[in-house]
Write an enzyme that holds these catalytic residues in place. Structure first.
Site, mmCIF file in Angstrom:
data_model
loop_
_atom_site.group_PDB
_atom_site.id
_atom_site.type_symbol
_atom_site.label_atom_id
_atom_site.label_comp_id
_atom_site.label_asym_id
_atom_site.label_seq_id
_atom_site.Cartn_x
_atom_site.Cartn_y
_atom_site.Cartn_z
ATOM 1 N N LYS A 70 0.792 -1.159 -0.224
ATOM 2 C CA LYS A 70 -0.068 0.008 -0.032
ATOM 3 C C LYS A 70 0.824 1.093 0.008
ATOM 4 O O LYS A 70 1.812 1.400 0.858
ATOM 5 C CB LYS A 70 -0.935 -0.080 0.986
ATOM 6 N N LYS A 106 5.057 2.387 -3.005
ATOM 7 C CA LYS A 106 4.972 3.963 -3.304
ATOM 8 C C LYS A 106 5.212 3.744 -4.672
ATOM 9 O O LYS A 106 5.588 3.002 -5.499
ATOM 10 C CB LYS A 106 6.203 4.416 -2.769
ATOM 11 N N THR A 190 -5.117 12.284 7.022
ATOM 12 C CA THR A 190 -3.714 12.592 7.425
ATOM 13 C C THR A 190 -3.658 13.696 8.596
ATOM 14 O O THR A 190 -2.912 13.397 9.565
ATOM 15 C CB THR A 190 -2.654 12.648 6.301
ATOM 16 N N ASN A 221 -2.807 19.191 1.319
ATOM 17 C CA ASN A 221 -3.802 18.437 1.931
ATOM 18 C C ASN A 221 -3.296 18.123 3.405
ATOM 19 O O ASN A 221 -4.356 18.316 4.555
ATOM 20 C CB ASN A 221 -4.000 17.023 1.184
#
Ligand code: NAD
Length: 431
Positions: A70, A106, A190, A221
């Site tokens: 992931k 990644k 996050t 973000n």
């Protein structure tokens, strides 16, 4: 970001150091010294003027001992294989700390997305999935957003995957728009996870939020949501920045109004105080380098890796640093900061909220049942606070840095999985 090329080596050096601190078996550390697989692909994209351009894309499966891999996809001009591998290694550690059934991955494309039209960006996103389609999948590797990628890009990517595989498979990617199977609360996850870690630390340190001055590098973000939530609790956000530079005010800023203006004009420095409540706040322009060295109580790097090096570490004044970006502090630089008694909330814990809610999205997609925002926030809080408590407890009782404690947890979980496959002792009949 001068250390881009050595960022992976730096991550490996840190892993060795952390493995020694934790007394981890060399067999386990060795298993993490190499990426399992890295794919590099040339991505052909038809530009709006009819020309064909070729971009380089990467995807790395770092380690899958705990489950399918992931990790996000980054669109940035400085993306390279070393960087992708470092980020994938940190994802492996992060998923293990949070107790998720995932390994680390990644991906990225070497591109400046600000120079692409929306249609070119869509073609590039789809080209990436065409190149990687056999390398990703709900049970293989699940991408998500990262720097300069967002929900819309995830939606295009999911759609391209569906076209190639001829089946609906929303769990192939997370961070999608809600209308395409995304999860409530993923956009803020996050920042919220980081906020919860800071809140827990503050409770232990007896902080009064109104007395705490905060500087945040990178109002994207992750940076925006942590800034918003901290301000809501009364913290003074005295400095913020983006790729073009930063602004400082000793009285603090109103984050929501800056964010609204930034979205319109795309630059923190250029927009601040135009026709907003901020006109009332005096401020000065600062560089990203100056921001890191400000006299504040809490510094939050939330942009890119490698911004605190051995060169500027001695100039950092903040006694508390919360790593919301991945890898903002290089290994040797951290040793300087720790010698000065600084407390560092490590990235592998602090920014884990994103992958935790991505996991919730994947679970919801696979079960075909959606959770409410309240359920998602409650479950995120439960997981991240449990991880925080374990890390804090180990750090305080064993007198080790929070990062060292966090890696100990991760290496123990990964080590248990490695051992379950059989160890040297087992195959040597204990000799
Ligand atoms: P983003 O694209 O939304 O925002 C990035 C921000 O950083 C932008 O404001 C940009 O202007 C700024 N920036 C870029 N280059 C800069 C520079 N040289 N100096 C200062 N600011 C700069 O990205 P994001 O998703 O918020 O990611 C930020 C960091 O958080 C990255 O390290 C990323 O890996 C990490 N992270 C993100 C997530 C997630 O879910 N988005 C999860 C975990 C970790």
């Amino acid at each position: 970001m001068s250390n881009q090329n050595s960022i992976y080596q730096d991550a490996l050096n840190r892993l060795r150091q952390m493995g020694e601190d934790a007394g981890t078996s060399p067999e386990v550390v060795d298993s993490l010294m190499h990426a399992e697989t890295v794919v590099t692909a040339s991505l052909p994209v038809r530009m709006d003027d009819g020309a064909m351009r070729y971009f380089t894309g990467y995807r790395c499966h770092y380690n899958s001992v705990l489950g399918p891999t992931k990790g996000g996809i980054r669109f940035h001009p400085q993306v390279n294989q070393q960087e992708v591998q470092a980020l994938a290694l940190w994802m492996t550690i992060k998923c293990a700390i949070a107790g998720l059934p995932y390994g680390g991955a990644k991906g990225g494309v070497e591109v400046d997305p600000k120079n692409l039209s929306p249609m070119e960006l869509e073609r590039l996103s789809r080209a990436y999935v065409r190149a990687m389609a056999d390398f990703i999948g709900p049970d293989i590797d699940i991408p998500a957003p990262d720097v300069y990628t967002n929900a819309r890009i995830m939606g295009w990517m999911m759609d391209e995957y569906k076209t190639i595989k001829r089946q609906h498979a929303p769990a192939v990617i997370t961070g999608k728009p809600i209308s395409l199977g995304g999860s409530l609360g993923r956009d803020e996850a996050t920042g919220r996870g980081a906020y919860l870690c800071i809140r827990e630390m503050a409770a232990r340190l007896g902080w009064v939020p109104a007395e705490i001055r905060v500087a945040i590098q990178g109002l994207g973000n992750a940076g925006y949501h942590v800034a918003r939530l901290l301000q809501k609790d009364g913290y003074r956000i005295v400095a913020i920045s983006d790729s073009k530079g930063g602004i400082y005010s000793k009285d603090g800023f109103d984050i929501e109004s800056i964010w609204r203006q930034k979205i319109k004009v795309r630059q923190v420095q250029a927009v601040y105080c135009e026709h907003t409540v901020c006109e009332l706040v005096e401020h000065q322009k600062i560089s990203n380098t100056e921001l890191l060295e400000l006299d504040v109580d809490l510094l939050i790097p939330a942009a890119l890796e490698g911004v605190i090096t051995t060169e500027n570490a001695p100039n950092i004044k903040a006694m508390h640093i919360a790593e919301v970006a991945n890898g903002p502090i290089l290994c040797e630089a951290e040793n300087i900061l720790l010698e000065q008694g600084k407390l560092i909330l490590p990235d592998v814990l602090t920014n884990a909220g994103g992958v935790i809610v991505s996991y919730f999205e994947w679970v919801q997609n696979r079960s075909g049942y959606s959770w409410t925002l309240e359920e998602i926030r409650a479950r995120l809080e439960e997981i991240i606070i449990k991880a925080f408590n374990e890390v804090w407890h180990t750090s305080m009782h064993e007198e080790r840095s929070l990062r060292s404690a966090a890696y100990t947890m991760a290496l123990r979980r990964i080590g248990d999985a490695v051992a379950a496959h059989g160890t040297r002792e087992y195959f040597n009949n204990g000799q």
